[in-house]
Design a protein around this motif. Sequence first.
Motif, PDB file in Angstrom:
ATOM      1  N   ALA A   1      42.046  12.948 -86.846  1.00  0.00           N
ATOM      2  CA  ALA A   1      42.484  11.412 -87.264  1.00  0.00           C
ATOM      3  C   ALA A   1      43.909  11.152 -86.710  1.00  0.00           C
ATOM      4  CB  ALA A   1      42.553  11.238 -88.787  1.00  0.00           C
ATOM      5  N   GLY A   2      44.138  11.996 -85.657  1.00  0.00           N
ATOM      6  CA  GLY A   2      45.088  12.042 -84.868  1.00  0.00           C
ATOM      7  C   GLY A   2      46.296  12.701 -85.188  1.00  0.00           C
ATOM      8  N   THR A   3      46.774  12.722 -86.395  1.00  0.00           N
ATOM      9  CA  THR A   3      47.804  13.819 -87.023  1.00  0.00           C
ATOM     10  C   THR A   3      46.846  14.669 -87.885  1.00  0.00           C
ATOM     11  OG1 THR A   3      48.201  12.352 -88.887  1.00  0.00           O
ATOM     12  CG2 THR A   3      49.698  12.337 -86.956  1.00  0.00           C
ATOM     13  N   TYR A   4      47.463  15.995 -88.035  1.00  0.00           N
ATOM     14  CA  TYR A   4      46.597  17.019 -88.847  1.00  0.00           C
ATOM     15  C   TYR A   4      46.505  16.378 -90.185  1.00  0.00           C
ATOM     16  CZ  TYR A   4      45.589  21.600 -90.896  1.00  0.00           C
ATOM     17  OH  TYR A   4      45.096  22.651 -91.556  1.00  0.00           O
ATOM     18  N   SER A   5      45.199  16.416 -90.525  1.00  0.00           N
ATOM     19  CA  SER A   5      45.154  16.000 -92.230  1.00  0.00           C
ATOM     20  C   SER A   5      43.910  16.517 -92.779  1.00  0.00           C
ATOM     21  CB  SER A   5      44.597  14.341 -92.075  1.00  0.00           C
ATOM     22  OG  SER A   5      43.162  14.144 -91.491  1.00  0.00           O
ATOM     23  N   ILE A   6      43.602  16.193 -93.963  1.00  0.00           N
ATOM     24  CA  ILE A   6      42.711  16.763 -94.878  1.00  0.00           C
ATOM     25  C   ILE A   6      41.213  16.599 -94.025  1.00  0.00           C
ATOM     26  CG2 ILE A   6      43.617  16.644 -97.153  1.00  0.00           C
ATOM     27  CD1 ILE A   6      42.230  13.984 -97.621  1.00  0.00           C
ATOM     28  N   ALA A   7      41.055  15.734 -93.278  1.00  0.00           N
ATOM     29  CA  ALA A   7      39.724  15.375 -92.402  1.00  0.00           C
ATOM     30  C   ALA A   7      39.641  16.868 -91.506  1.00  0.00           C
ATOM     31  CB  ALA A   7      40.058  14.164 -91.484  1.00  0.00           C
ATOM     32  N   ASP A   8      40.552  17.418 -90.871  1.00  0.00           N
ATOM     33  CA  ASP A   8      40.442  18.517 -90.196  1.00  0.00           C
ATOM     34  C   ASP A   8      39.917  19.576 -91.079  1.00  0.00           C
ATOM     35  OD1 ASP A   8      41.434  17.662 -87.359  1.00  0.00           O
ATOM     36  OD2 ASP A   8      42.767  17.057 -88.817  1.00  0.00           O
ATOM     37  N   MET A   9      40.492  19.812 -92.271  1.00  0.00           N
ATOM     38  CA  MET A   9      40.399  20.817 -93.205  1.00  0.00           C
ATOM     39  C   MET A   9      38.962  20.596 -93.736  1.00  0.00           C
ATOM     40  SD  MET A   9      44.102  21.247 -95.280  1.00  0.00           S
ATOM     41  CE  MET A   9      45.371  20.181 -94.461  1.00  0.00           C
ATOM     42  N   ALA A  10      38.348  19.594 -93.817  1.00  0.00           N
ATOM     43  CA  ALA A  10      37.227  19.226 -94.480  1.00  0.00           C
ATOM     44  C   ALA A  10      36.235  19.708 -93.429  1.00  0.00           C
ATOM     45  CB  ALA A  10      36.824  18.041 -95.052  1.00  0.00           C
ATOM     46  N   ILE A  11      36.378  19.432 -92.234  1.00  0.00           N
ATOM     47  CA  ILE A  11      35.308  19.351 -91.042  1.00  0.00           C
ATOM     48  C   ILE A  11      35.428  20.987 -90.589  1.00  0.00           C
ATOM     49  CG2 ILE A  11      34.515  18.833 -88.711  1.00  0.00           C
ATOM     50  CD1 ILE A  11      35.843  16.269 -89.741  1.00  0.00           C
TER      51      ILE A  11
END
Length: 238
Positions: free
Chosen positions: A160-170
């Motif tokens: 999502a551009g900046t580091y976020s919970i999306a990266d941690m989920a995937i």
Amino acid sequence: MIDLYYWPTPNGWKISIMLEECALPYRVVPVNIGAGEQFKPEFLAISPNNRMPAIVDHAPTGGGAPVAVFESGAILQYLAEKTGQFLPNDLRGKYDALQWVNWQMGGLGPMAGQATHFNVYAPQFTPVERLTYGQDRYTNEVNRLFGVLDKRLADREFVAGTYSIADMAIWPWVVPYKNLKQDLETFPNVRRWFRDTMGQRPAVRKGKDVGAELRRPQTVHSEEERRILFGQTAATVR
Ligand SMILES: N[C@@H](CCC(=O)N[C@@H](CS)C(=O)NCC(=O)O)C(=O)O
């Protein structure tokens, strides 16, 4: 203090990684899913879907009674809102991240789970000729989803551009790429993000190591584990 109901699997790692990233104090409560501990009444009171992870926050924002949350996507969002970290506040940034959390929750996670089942577990107890349709269906769908992710990461460092919970989920669901029958060399942007960007973060490494000693080295399940994990119907939870 946060209680983390946990077993070292991709869905569990999402939360141990987030807790490490936020440097929140937490206590691991192991839920041995192969031994059926997810059906204990005290766990079902927290997580009625008999799945881990789940958390109990004993010091919720604003005070009051402890807050229990199940479903890893909801837990990630809860912790992000509690700490004000890894989920942008602005409308566009927030939903950019949340849509990818939901992409993982509704797409990559379930498809990868089924691909693992058909490719790794089911062949141990089902004739292979009964498995090929399921193997192809879920392996191809994971392949498509890896393709979507690869395209998304072509022009950005994080999902999502900046580091976020999306990266941690995937990220935890890319870890088993070999069992998912995916060749990371064919997804260069995923490979870069997986190995160099995410894989080098100390909190990601530490989060993935949580409870590593609980996990057995092999993926073969005993008769009893197979009955517990793969024999569930509505009757199991009534
Ligand atoms: N959508 C749930 C899925 C959780 C899930 O499937 N957890 C598995 C382990 S990875 C589990 O607890 N399995 C126990 C069982 O199948 O009874 C989440 O993301 O939290």
